[in-house]
Design a protein around this motif. Sequence first.
Motif, PDB file in Angstrom:
ATOM      1  N   GLY A  16       6.551  -6.402   8.927  1.00 14.50           N
ATOM      2  CA  GLY A  16       7.731  -5.544   8.948  1.00 14.50           C
ATOM      3  C   GLY A  16       7.954  -4.710   7.689  1.00 14.50           C
ATOM      4  N   VAL A  17       9.169  -4.794   7.160  1.00 13.59           N
ATOM      5  CA  VAL A  17       9.572  -4.002   5.995  1.00 13.59           C
ATOM      6  C   VAL A  17       8.699  -4.349   4.781  1.00 13.59           C
ATOM      7  N   GLY A  18       8.464  -5.642   4.551  1.00 12.38           N
ATOM      8  CA  GLY A  18       7.687  -6.073   3.385  1.00 12.38           C
ATOM      9  C   GLY A  18       6.264  -5.538   3.424  1.00 12.38           C
ATOM     10  N   ARG A  19       5.699  -5.528   4.597  1.00 11.35           N
ATOM     11  CA  ARG A  19       4.336  -5.006   4.752  1.00 11.35           C
ATOM     12  C   ARG A  19       4.290  -3.509   4.408  1.00 11.35           C
ATOM     13  N   ALA A  22       4.586  -3.150   0.633  1.00  9.03           N
ATOM     14  CA  ALA A  22       3.335  -3.525  -0.047  1.00  9.03           C
ATOM     15  C   ALA A  22       2.302  -2.415   0.098  1.00  9.03           C
ATOM     16  N   GLN A  23       2.191  -1.873   1.295  1.00 11.32           N
ATOM     17  CA  GLN A  23       1.193  -0.813   1.532  1.00 11.32           C
ATOM     18  C   GLN A  23       1.528   0.442   0.731  1.00 11.32           C
ATOM     19  N   ALA A  24       2.829   0.779   0.671  1.00  9.29           N
ATOM     20  CA  ALA A  24       3.234   1.990  -0.064  1.00  9.29           C
ATOM     21  C   ALA A  24       2.981   1.813  -1.567  1.00  9.29           C
ATOM     22  N   ALA A  46      -3.535  -7.657   3.715  1.00 10.86           N
ATOM     23  CA  ALA A  46      -4.302  -7.405   2.485  1.00 10.86           C
ATOM     24  C   ALA A  46      -5.745  -6.992   2.763  1.00 10.86           C
ATOM     25  N   GLU A  47      -6.198  -7.207   4.014  1.00 10.85           N
ATOM     26  CA  GLU A  47      -7.596  -6.946   4.342  1.00 10.85           C
ATOM     27  C   GLU A  47      -7.977  -5.493   4.031  1.00 10.85           C
ATOM     28  N   GLY A  48      -9.060  -5.326   3.334  1.00  3.87           N
ATOM     29  CA  GLY A  48      -9.562  -3.978   3.053  1.00  3.87           C
ATOM     30  C   GLY A  48      -8.819  -3.267   1.934  1.00  3.87           C
ATOM     31  N   PRO A 222      10.407   1.152   8.783  1.00  2.72           N
ATOM     32  CA  PRO A 222      10.086   0.387   7.572  1.00  2.72           C
ATOM     33  C   PRO A 222       9.590   1.277   6.435  1.00  2.72           C
ATOM     34  N   GLU A 223       8.878   2.354   6.763  1.00  2.00           N
ATOM     35  CA  GLU A 223       8.354   3.263   5.740  1.00  2.00           C
ATOM     36  C   GLU A 223       9.491   3.956   4.989  1.00  2.00           C
TER      37      GLU A 223
END
Length: 252
Positions: A16-19, A22-24, A46-48, A222-223
């Motif tokens: 969700g939001v946390g993902r 983390a990606q941003a 976290a993969e890749g 989420p973004e």
Amino acid sequence: MRLEGHHALVTGGGTGVGRAIAQALAAHGARVTITGRREAPLRETAEGQAEMGWITGDVTRAGEVTRVVEQASQERGPVTIAVANAGAAESKPFAKTTAQDLDAMLAVNLHGVFNLWQAVLPGMREAGRGRLIAIASTAGLKGYPYVSGYVAAKHAVVGLTRSLALELAKTPITVNAICPGFAETPMLEESIDNIVAKTGRSREEAAKALASGNPQGRFVRPEEVADAVLWLAGDGAGAVTGQAISVSGGEV
Ligand SMILES: NC(=O)c1ccc[n+]([C@@H]2O[C@H](COP(=O)([O-])OP(=O)(O)OC[C@H]3O[C@@H](n4cnc5c(N)ncnc54)[C@H](OP(=O)(O)O)[C@@H]3O)[C@@H](O)[C@H]2O)c1
């Protein structure tokens, strides 16, 4: 905005939001550690991602949070951005809410923030910089029926944020809360399921009812929450502290 040289720790970073946060943060150059109780969503997120690692842990247990922060700091350097995002929402009428239900809401939504900030603060003081960010909720700024424990915990997070910001105002560490309205995540899906089960309404009707509380008539992405985190994490937001920033289409 570039965040090279930062190490960001995001609780609940596997979904969700946390993902999205983390990606941003990783996309903008930060090293990132994500944590949560389940291994699978952390591993998948976290993969890749060369600069992202994961460590399992329960934010309600102070000792586990300390262990996660110590391991993360050994692996990727001192934590300079701490995003206390892990949370959960249980829905019940107040009359059916037990003291244990209330404790459970406070444990994850309030103590989870407290435990993370306690664990990272000494390292931030030593590093001479830091960003403490809580993902609270519009439920930290206004009431909603049938989620009194969640609303109480999120209001407490806003209070914690405002108080700690003043204590740290003479340091280079800022403390802020972001308050999203209903956002498109697994937590929202659970809320919709709950309404369907309790009212017999269709999923579409239940979703429409929740989205209608947002003046823009839609759910927050989420973004969009992640963008607010990026801004707070950057040097340009150094004068922003003790704020509860609503990302809710104007609901609050
Ligand atoms: N979705 C919305 O409408 C909305 C609106 C306003 C605010 N928020 C807030 O946004 C944050 C993220 O929620 P979300 O919508 O992205 O829902 P979500 O996908 O259900 O995310 C919650 C995350 O928290 C983690 N978590 C829960 N309990 C934990 C614990 N005891 N220890 C460690 N991690 C734990 C979960 O991972 P594990 O289960 O693996 O531990 C999960 O990754 C929450 O604080 C929520 O209150 C959400």
